[in-house]
Design an enzyme around this catalytic site. Structure first.
Site, short mmCIF file in Angstrom:
data_model
loop_
_atom_site.label_atom_id
_atom_site.label_comp_id
_atom_site.label_asym_id
_atom_site.label_seq_id
_atom_site.Cartn_x
_atom_site.Cartn_y
_atom_site.Cartn_z
N CYS A 68 0.80 -1.23 0.00
CA CYS A 68 0.00 0.00 0.00
C CYS A 68 0.83 1.28 0.00
O CYS A 68 0.35 2.32 -0.39
CB CYS A 68 -0.94 0.01 1.21
SG CYS A 68 -0.08 0.18 2.81
N CYS B 139 -1.10 -1.89 5.54
CA CYS B 139 -1.41 -3.30 5.30
C CYS B 139 -0.41 -4.26 5.94
O CYS B 139 -0.73 -5.42 6.13
CB CYS B 139 -1.52 -3.58 3.81
SG CYS B 139 0.06 -3.61 2.94
N CYS C 119 4.90 -5.02 4.16
CA CYS C 119 6.31 -4.63 4.09
C CYS C 119 7.00 -4.70 5.44
O CYS C 119 8.10 -4.16 5.61
CB CYS C 119 6.41 -3.20 3.55
SG CYS C 119 5.67 -1.99 4.67
N CYS D 6 -2.71 -16.83 -0.68
CA CYS D 6 -2.00 -16.20 -1.80
C CYS D 6 -0.56 -15.89 -1.39
O CYS D 6 0.33 -15.84 -2.23
CB CYS D 6 -2.71 -14.95 -2.29
SG CYS D 6 -2.26 -13.40 -1.45
N ASP E 34 -6.04 11.05 17.24
CA ASP E 34 -6.57 10.35 18.41
C ASP E 34 -6.06 10.94 19.71
O ASP E 34 -6.71 10.80 20.76
CB ASP E 34 -6.17 8.87 18.35
CG ASP E 34 -6.88 8.12 17.24
OD1 ASP E 34 -7.94 8.59 16.80
OD2 ASP E 34 -6.37 7.07 16.81
N GLN F 114 -5.92 -13.55 -13.76
CA GLN F 114 -6.70 -14.78 -13.66
C GLN F 114 -7.04 -15.37 -15.02
O GLN F 114 -7.61 -16.45 -15.09
CB GLN F 114 -8.01 -14.51 -12.90
CG GLN F 114 -7.82 -14.08 -11.46
CD GLN F 114 -9.12 -13.66 -10.82
OE1 GLN F 114 -9.22 -12.57 -10.26
NE2 GLN F 114 -10.14 -14.51 -10.85
N PHE G 32 -9.68 -12.65 -6.62
CA PHE G 32 -11.09 -12.49 -6.23
C PHE G 32 -11.98 -11.98 -7.37
O PHE G 32 -13.04 -11.43 -7.13
CB PHE G 32 -11.21 -11.55 -5.03
CG PHE G 32 -10.20 -11.79 -3.96
CD1 PHE G 32 -10.20 -13.00 -3.26
CD2 PHE G 32 -9.23 -10.86 -3.66
CE1 PHE G 32 -9.24 -13.24 -2.28
CE2 PHE G 32 -8.27 -11.09 -2.69
CZ PHE G 32 -8.28 -12.29 -2.00
N GLU H 46 -9.59 -10.83 -13.41
CA GLU H 46 -10.14 -11.65 -14.49
C GLU H 46 -10.11 -10.89 -15.81
O GLU H 46 -9.62 -11.39 -16.81
CB GLU H 46 -11.56 -12.08 -14.15
CG GLU H 46 -12.20 -12.95 -15.22
CD GLU H 46 -13.59 -13.45 -14.83
OE1 GLU H 46 -14.30 -13.95 -15.72
OE2 GLU H 46 -13.96 -13.35 -13.65
N ARG I 254 -26.35 -13.51 -13.46
CA ARG I 254 -26.21 -14.39 -12.30
C ARG I 254 -27.01 -13.85 -11.13
O ARG I 254 -27.60 -14.62 -10.35
CB ARG I 254 -24.74 -14.56 -11.90
CG ARG I 254 -24.57 -15.54 -10.74
CD ARG I 254 -23.13 -15.89 -10.47
NE ARG I 254 -22.60 -16.95 -11.32
CZ ARG I 254 -22.66 -18.25 -11.05
NH1 ARG I 254 -23.29 -18.67 -9.97
NH2 ARG I 254 -22.13 -19.14 -11.86
N GLU J 271 -16.68 -19.27 -4.11
CA GLU J 271 -17.68 -18.22 -3.96
C GLU J 271 -18.83 -18.56 -3.01
O GLU J 271 -19.33 -17.66 -2.31
CB GLU J 271 -18.25 -17.87 -5.34
CG GLU J 271 -17.24 -17.22 -6.25
CD GLU J 271 -17.73 -17.11 -7.69
OE1 GLU J 271 -17.89 -15.99 -8.18
OE2 GLU J 271 -17.96 -18.17 -8.32
#
Length: 1354
Positions: A45, A50, A53, A115, A382, A792, A823, A827, A905, A1286
């Site tokens: 990111c 995330c 790293c 993954c 904060d 994909q 995910f 694709e 679908r 799925e």
């Protein structure tokens, strides 16, 4: 400066690094990956959100005489800051070639790596924890992983693998309680209670309680013991030599100079010379500004070696902390004070330490400084509300004017990220005061996600009472998130002095705060009514908490028992889980891998950083880097493009745009070629590719891309939302389409009752940890091109590249080693990167690479389709649904992409698992000025099923029945037909449902929930169950085919290739298991290298959950051909070995390679006639979830989830259960947590993990039980298995509907019993506002059209 050096010296994995030519703009991650070629550390990111790293940074504290180990984000840490430190990466702790570290071994064996892109970062977070604490607690683990994200696993297997390091597990292991097999439950008690398999014989395997001879997902007893004494030593040179710490450092780069002074006076002189210089410690703010806001800072100063800025000193009135003290160091110092001082004296300290738990992730707190938090001046900080309410004192100093002291009060901040400290002044320290005995201090924060999230609204309250009374003597109230700065409710504070702390004061304070804290309807951040209600709700929490303490001193009336639930937030508990599955029969051959819970074949490589992802590939000779130039307008004509400034930069080779391609070759699309490779003439969304810069390296290319000047002429209309599209009639051609079964109108007219309603589901970002990446290599002859990509659908990349270049398909080879998560998002949309990269490589005849930054990926590549539904349902007085009429609308974005099949679908899944004899559903695909939305796990099914379940709840509410009763009454039965005419065979939905309800102990827990709700006014619980029925196969018939290629070498080793890609779902592992059974050999003989279009051609995308089915049958076919050829040889020598048979076959000139092929039978659906079968079969399942919500904030936690899934005869229970858990948690994000935020003009606000929150470690159910239905073989797939990718995702809607039930309980307390619309995701804002109490009713939304909102609902 004296003793000055420009030589960087640090250690990496024990090796000394000396570099005199470093650029201050380089991050540690850049240096590791590009200079040292240590690619195990990943870029996820670039903003520290995330954890992919994560590395360990170690330093020797000469004052304390000890080594300090810190987990840190390499993507933010400047490499210049590493001077004198030791860095450890994932490669430095273990390897598959030598020895695995126990951390690496356990995450792999526990199935905690799918993954694998996040795995090295998680490994390093755990490793750092162990280096600091050899036997951590579960609480330690929770804190350690606050800054790490995983999109695949659902976190449970990671927790279970690492639980084995905890002191409690070690003690249990020593005492023989668990034998390494208990799964997070004390005293060896399974979280399934009396449903545990140990009470039911041994028909199922469980990774919870079991005896040693039972099958388990993994056995902790096999783990290599962790021996802290075997860890690498800290570099002795850094330990004995203090010279590196004493050096004044200057590093000069092309645009930036870095200073590290060692004396305060030197720092003051530098600040006087460079007033605009940025002072940085952890670089957690500046790093993000440079990367994403295009900021450039010529001078950076790091003051971490200046004693005045790093000292922590106790004073009479409080604790003084140097401005460079890190948040982690501050927390430790405050906790020491809390331990040694009277409780009343450290109330501010306790508020800070509690808040720090929710402040960013551990990696950030380890390096970020308290002074940086103050000087950054974020309006949602904060800590600043606490500092202001506490009246903290700041010490500032300048070379010219000396030092002065400033109180943090309402005058401190002068504007957005501005304060009263002058440019030439340096913040030296902050003094946090002690509290007095009559002073009470509380602070609160509300965010989208519990861990590692920025606040929506936060607050702090300090109240001093007259001694021995409840009369207010002084009051400070500070809020964040209500203005461009942290603000104090000054008028309210003044008006409440002298008032008694009672209900009358509270009611008056509400009205005062409403006037004191206004918020414009179009204020940045949106959620206006929610944020305003939080100002009152948080004060109400403070009122209850302080009143509760006063009552202990008999200063006021006690808080009513049912109101005490409003005092505390939702507390985290240690997670527990069980996993049940059917074991392989005892007579199954040991060499037969099918049905066994084998670890993912790449798990160990992923855990060590050895697994090679596309961007990890070594740079090729002459390689260039490509950066995209993206549109900043949603709908505009391109007037001109001026790339001249970009081309002037040294190292830039070319700029490509639509002018370089013919109009024909500039078009692409997965089904319809309606999308430009480079925008031609106009842009139709923000984030559309206009052009591409190609340069020597990434930094140069990205810098140059920002210099390309594009002039626009805005066009109208700008269509962003579904409502916009309906108003403008902006629909794609061919829509709406419809399916009708039965006589809906007649059934509706004859129904006993009819309800109608609306519902919406939002967009969802894929947030695969590895962004889109491609490397293209021209092969130098015959126009051949080799494409390495993370996608994909390699065949589609091959096809589109060939079409763009005007060459035959056979000149392009597309290769995929592994994908760091997909995910569905990779694709079709991988072409956004692959096509420009391939074009540039072709034109320049040089290798070209591009990996999108996280923000680029999120604003360009599309998301899950938002849906809107209008439904009308007819039903009997008992609750039997007799008719349903639904209109569906989806937000497709600017091109059609896969939106047509997604809508189809959705229409096929609108009834979820229920038989509705008369059903009509229409679907309309809306064209909007957003990046084209695309495939995402579930492919439209989850959205439609959500609407079906909403309708069921609406009917139940109307009839005043438990939704469970209405669900059960309408479930499909064996042999019934769907509304699309498909006969349901091997229907196990009722078995799944009944077993789930029984395992969940639904009836008993429902009574407990009802009791809890009666006893608690401000917290409510809800319990809900949902079924799922998901059709398996591509609905487009031609896609239901697959191929495989098997080669057996003369040593007996097998090389297997098939048409699917490995993206963490374990496809390669399962295919190896299939081949193992057919060939009759252990899985260790079989290897899969990659997916490549020159091995298996004309493949379909790895999607639709059908890849194991399709490729598994193709692999079976290919292997069977080889086995048939070997049969005479085996018959001749039945006692021979596999190697003997293969050698004999070779000598007999028997072919040892074979292709396999499979096509799914009976896919015959005709949409226009509503006849035939669109699916091969259905996967069934059910889930029951219980939640608790905080009615004052909208916060929630998932207490328990029980899942039962029918996966036939599982090929690999560990992988399948991992897919269930991962799919469930991703679905939880869809239905509850994840919110895509977009402006009315299509600007994507949620561009990274800072603004877009996927579920984290702390968000999974506290009790998480998964069971695979036993004795349910599926005759229509390989070895009786079923698809898993799925189908489980929708089960997470059980959490949504449990939240809905909890809200309904809260509304009942407020006298509200009407049906209410609750859209997904059920964010904290939606939960809070739906509760309908007197606080939220004070804030009504202005009439639409009277203002322009900051964000819109898509």
């Amino acid at each position: 400066m004296d003793n000055e050096t420009s030589m960087l010296v640090f250690f990496v994995n024990g090796r000394k690094v000396i570099d005199a030519n470093v650029d201050p703009e380089w991050t540690l991650l850049y240096y590791l990956r590009n200079k040292l070629r240590l690619c195990g550390t990943k870029l996820g990111c670039a903003e520290g959100g995330c954890g992919a790293c994560t590395v360990m940074i170690s330093k020797y504290d000469h004052k304390l005489n000890k080594v300090i180990h810190l987990a840190a984000n390499a993507c933010l840490a400047p490499v210049c800051a590493m001077h004198g430190l030791a860095v450890t990466t994932v490669e430095g702790i273990g390897s598959t070639k030598t020895r695995l570290h126990p951390v690496q071994e356990r995450i792999a064996k526990a199935h905690g790596s799918q993954c694998g892109f996040c795995t090295p970062g998680i490994v390093m977070s755990m490793y750092t924890l162990l280096r600091n604490k050899s036997y951590p607690t579960m609480d330690d683990l929770e804190v350690a992983f606050q800054g790490n994200l995983c999109r695949c696993t659902g976190y449970r297997p990671i927790i279970e693998g690492f639980r084995s390091f905890t002191e409690s597990w070690e003690q249990g292991h020593i005492n023989g309680i668990s034998n390494g097999l208990t799964n997070g439950v004390s005293n060896g008690t399974c979280s399934m209670g009396d449903k545990c398999c140990k009470f039911k014989g041994m028909e199922n395997g469980v990774n919870g309680c079991s005896t040693e001879d039972e099958e388990v997902l993994f056995s902790k007893s096999e783990f290599v013991p962790y021996d802290p004494s075997q860890e690498p030593i800290f570099p002795p040179e850094l330990k004995v030599n203090t010279e590196l710490q004493k050096q004044n450092i200057v590093f000069r780069g092309e645009r930036t100079t870095w200073y590290r002074p060692t004396a305060l006076q030197t720092l003051l002189e530098l600040k006087a010379k460079f007033p605009t210089a940025r002072i940085i410690v952890g670089n957690t703010e500046v790093g993000v500004e440079v990367k994403f806001k295009n900021c450039s800072y010529p001078v950076l100063i790091q003051p971490i070696q200046i004693s005045e800025l790093t000292a922590i000193r106790e004073e009479v009135e409080g604790l003084r902390l140097g401005a460079s003290v890190t948040l982690n160091e501050m927390e430790e110092a405050l906790r020491n004070q809390i331990k040694t001082k009277p409780d009343y004296k450290t109330r501010v300290f306790m508020a800070i330490t509690e808040m720090l738990h929710w402040f960013a992730g551990k990696q950030i707190r380890n390096v970020a400084a308290v002074g940086g938090n103050i000087m950054t001046g974020s309006p949602i900080s904060d800590l600043n509300p606490i500092f202001m309410a506490a009246g903290c004192e700041l010490q500032v100093q300048s070379a010219e004017r000396g030092q002065r002291f400033i109180k943090m009060d309402e005058k401190f901040f002068t504007g957005y990220r501005r304060n009263v400290i002058q440019q030439d002044e340096v913040l030296v320290s902050i003094k946090i005061p002690y509290t007095s005995e009559d002073q009470y201090f509380v602070a609160y924060k509300q965010a989208r996600r519990r861990d590692d999230d920025i606040a929506i609204v936060n607050s702090a309250f300090s109240v001093l009472f007259e001694h021995g009374s409840s009369k207010i003597k002084s009051l400070q109230m500070a809020y964040g998130g209500m203005a461009p700065t942290t603000v104090m409710a000054v008028k309210t504070q003044q008006q409440l002095i002298g008032r008694e702390w009672n209900d009358e004061m509270l009611e008056d304070a509400y009205e005062m705060l409403i006037n004191d804290l206004p918020l414009s309807p179009n204020a940045p951040g949106g959620m206006i009514q929610y944020r305003r209600s939080l100002t009152l709700s948080l004060f109400f929490k403070a009122y209850l908490a302080i009143r509760n303490e006063l009552a202990k001193k008999n200063c006021t009336q006690p808080v009513p028992e049912n109101y005490k639930s409003g005092i505390m937030g939702l507390e985290m508990e240690i997670p527990r889980s069980s996993q049940y599955f059917q074991v392989v029969p005892p007579d199954q051959s040991a060499s037969d891998a099918v049905g066994r819970p084998l670890p993912h074949k790449s798990a160990f490589k992923q855990a060590t950083g050895e697994a090679v992802y596309c961007d990890d590939m070594p740079h090729l000779e002459g390689e260039l880097y490509l950066a995209l130039v993206l549109s900043t307008r949603p709908h505009a004509r391109i007037v001109s493009i001026d790339e001249s400034k970009a081309l002037e930069i040294k190292g830039v080779h070319a700029f490509f745009s639509a002018k370089d391609l013919s109009s024909h070759h500039n078009m692409w699309g997965p089904q319809v070629h309606d999308e430009n490779i480079f925008a031609a003439g106009k842009v139709v969304c923000q984030g559309q590719t206009i052009g591409a810069i190609v340069a020597d390296d990434q930094l140069t290319a990205q810098r140059a891309a920002k210099l390309v000047k594009v002039e626009y002429e805005d066009l109208k209309p700008v269509v962003v939302t579904i409502d916009d599209a309906i108003r403008e009639k902006s629909f794609f051609p061919g829509f709406p389409v419809s399916i009708t079964d039965g006589d809906v109108d007649a059934a509706m007219a004859a129904a006993d009752h009819v309800v109608s309603g609306e519902a919406r589901t939002g967009a969802q970002e894929h947030f695969y940890l590895e962004t889109h990446v491609t490397l293209a290599r021209p092969k130098g002859e015959d126009s051949e091109m080799e494409i390495f990509t993370s996608c994909q659908h390699p065949t589609e990349i091959q096809k589109l590249v060939a079409e763009m270049l005007g060459i035959p398909f056979n000149r392009v080879v597309c290769r995929v080693k592994r994908i760091g998560g997909g995910f569905g998002g990779k694709e079709s949309r991988s072409s956004l990167v692959a096509l420009p990269v391939a074009f540039a490589a072709y034109k320049l005849n040089r290798p070209v690479r591009c990996m999108l930054d996280r923000d680029e990926d999120m604003i360009t590549s599309g998301q899950r389709h938002p849906f809107y539904a209008k439904y009308k349902a007819g039903f009997t007085k008992e609750g039997k649904i007799t008719a349903l009429d639904v209109q569906l609308f989806s937000n497709a974005g600017c091109t059609i992409d896969l939106s047509g099949p997604v809508m189809e679908r959705a229409m096929l899944h609108i009834e979820n698992s229920y038989k509705i004899p008369n059903l009509r559903v229409s679907g309309t695909v809306c064209r909007t000025n957003l990046p084209s939305n695309t495939a995402f796990r579930g492919f439209g099914g989850p959205q439609a099923m959500f609407f079906g379940e909403t309708m069921i709840r609406h009917v139940a509410h109307f009839l005043k029945k438990d939704p469970l009763e209405v669900c059960a009454m309408n479930l499909y039965n064996e042999g019934e037909r769907t509304h699309f005419s498909m006969k349901i065979e091997n229907c196990t939905i009722r078995r799944c449902w009944d077993e789930c309800i029984q395992r969940a102990d639904y009836a008993n827990r429902k009574r407990q929930v009802e009791m809890f709700n009666r006893q608690n006014r401000w917290k409510k619980r809800g319990l809900a169950a949902v079924p799922t029925m998901f059709g398996i196969s591509f609905t487009i018939r031609v896609l239901n085919q697959a191929g495989a290629f098997v080669i057996v070498y003369t040593d007996g080793s097998v090389l297997l290739t098939h048409g699917g890609t490995e993206m963490g779902q374990g496809l390669h592992t399962k295919m190896i298991q299939v081949a193992s059974r057919v060939l009759g050999i252990p899985d260790k003989y079989i290897h899969i290298s990659e997916t490549s279009t020159d091995k298996v051609p004309n493949t379909s995308a790895t999607a639709a959950s059908a890849s194991s089915d399709l490729n598994g049958m193709a692999v079976l076919d290919a292997c069977q051909k080889i086995k048939d050829r070997l049969k005479p040889i085996i018959d001749e020598n039945p006692k021979g070995t596999w190697e003997d048979w293969i050698q004999k076959a070779y000598q007999e000139r028997v072919s040892l390679s074979a292709t396999g092929f499979y096509k799914t039978p009976d896919i015959t659906y005709d949409f226009s006639k509503n006849t035939g079968n669109p699916f091969n079969y259905f996967s069934f399942g059910a889930a029951c979830s219980e939640v608790e919500i905080d009615c004052l904030t909208g916060d929630h936690k998932v207490l328990r989830t029980d899942i039962v899934m029918d996966l036939g005869s599982s090929l690999n229970p560990a992988i399948d259960i991992g897919q269930i858990e991962g799919g469930f948690v991703q679905g939880y994000g869809l239905f509850v947590l994840e919110e895509v935020v977009v402006s009315p003009t299509g600007t994507m606000y949620s561009r990274g993990p800072g603004a877009y929150k996927i579920p984290g470690f702390a968000d999974i159910p506290t009790v998480f039980n998964v069971s695979l239905l036993k004795d349910a073989p599926n005759p229509r797939a390989v070895y009786s298995s079923k698809a898993v990718g799925e189908p489980p995702l929708f089960l997470a809607s059980s959490v949504f509907f449990a939240i809905r039930a909890a809200i309904q309980a809260a509304r009942a307390d407020n006298g509200l019993d009407k049906w209410f619309q609750l859209d997904a995701p059920a964010t904290a804002a939606r939960i809070r506002m739906a509760c309908g109490d007197k606080i939220v009713n004070k804030f009504q939304e202005p009439d639409k059209g009277t203002y322009t909102p900051w964000n819109v609902v898509l």
